[in-house]
Design a protein around this motif. Structure first.
Motif, short mmCIF file in Angstrom:
data_model
loop_
_atom_site.label_atom_id
_atom_site.label_comp_id
_atom_site.label_asym_id
_atom_site.label_seq_id
_atom_site.Cartn_x
_atom_site.Cartn_y
_atom_site.Cartn_z
N ASP A 294 0.87 -1.17 0.00
CA ASP A 294 0.00 0.00 0.00
C ASP A 294 0.91 1.22 0.00
O ASP A 294 1.62 1.48 0.98
CB ASP A 294 -0.89 -0.01 1.25
N PRO B 83 1.51 5.37 -2.14
CA PRO B 83 0.91 6.38 -3.00
C PRO B 83 1.04 5.99 -4.47
O PRO B 83 2.05 5.41 -4.88
CB PRO B 83 1.72 7.64 -2.71
N ARG B 84 0.03 6.30 -5.27
CA ARG B 84 0.06 5.96 -6.69
C ARG B 84 1.22 6.63 -7.42
O ARG B 84 1.69 6.14 -8.43
CB ARG B 84 -1.25 6.36 -7.36
N SER B 85 1.68 7.74 -6.90
CA SER B 85 2.78 8.46 -7.54
C SER B 85 4.12 7.74 -7.36
O SER B 85 5.10 8.06 -8.03
CB SER B 85 2.88 9.88 -6.99
N THR C 74 6.68 4.68 -7.80
CA THR C 74 6.93 3.55 -8.69
C THR C 74 7.38 2.35 -7.87
O THR C 74 8.26 2.47 -7.02
CB THR C 74 8.02 3.91 -9.72
#
Length: 81
Positions: free
Chosen positions: A36, A38-40, A42
């Motif tokens: 889990d 942040p989408r930012s 990689t």
């Protein structure tokens, strides 16, 4: 390098934004993880990162296709570092 032991269902935190949870430990030692983050951010498997680095190196200098294939399949034949 930090080495931890975790059981299925247990987690570890990396900073304030990343949580890694052991989903299951299967026969043969295969471990399934849930990450889990942040989408930012990689997240890559290490073998894909090595292949990306080799691809960038090959773009700068000539590398044989077999060298690049070895990195993708986990071989270390002629890997440049």
């Amino acid at each position: 390098m930090l080495i931890l032991q975790r059981k299925a269902g247990e987690s570890l935190l990396i900073g304030d934004q990343i949580k890694v949870t052991v989903v299951s430990v299967e026969a043969g030692g295969r471990v399934r993880l849930a990450i889990d983050a942040p989408r930012s951010m990689t997240i890559l498997r290490s073998e894909l990162r090595r292949a990306m680095d080799a691809n960038q190196d090959a773009a700068r200098e000539e590398a044989s296709p077999m060298e690049l294939l070895g990195l993708l399949t986990g071989g270390t034949d002629g890997a440049k570092r």
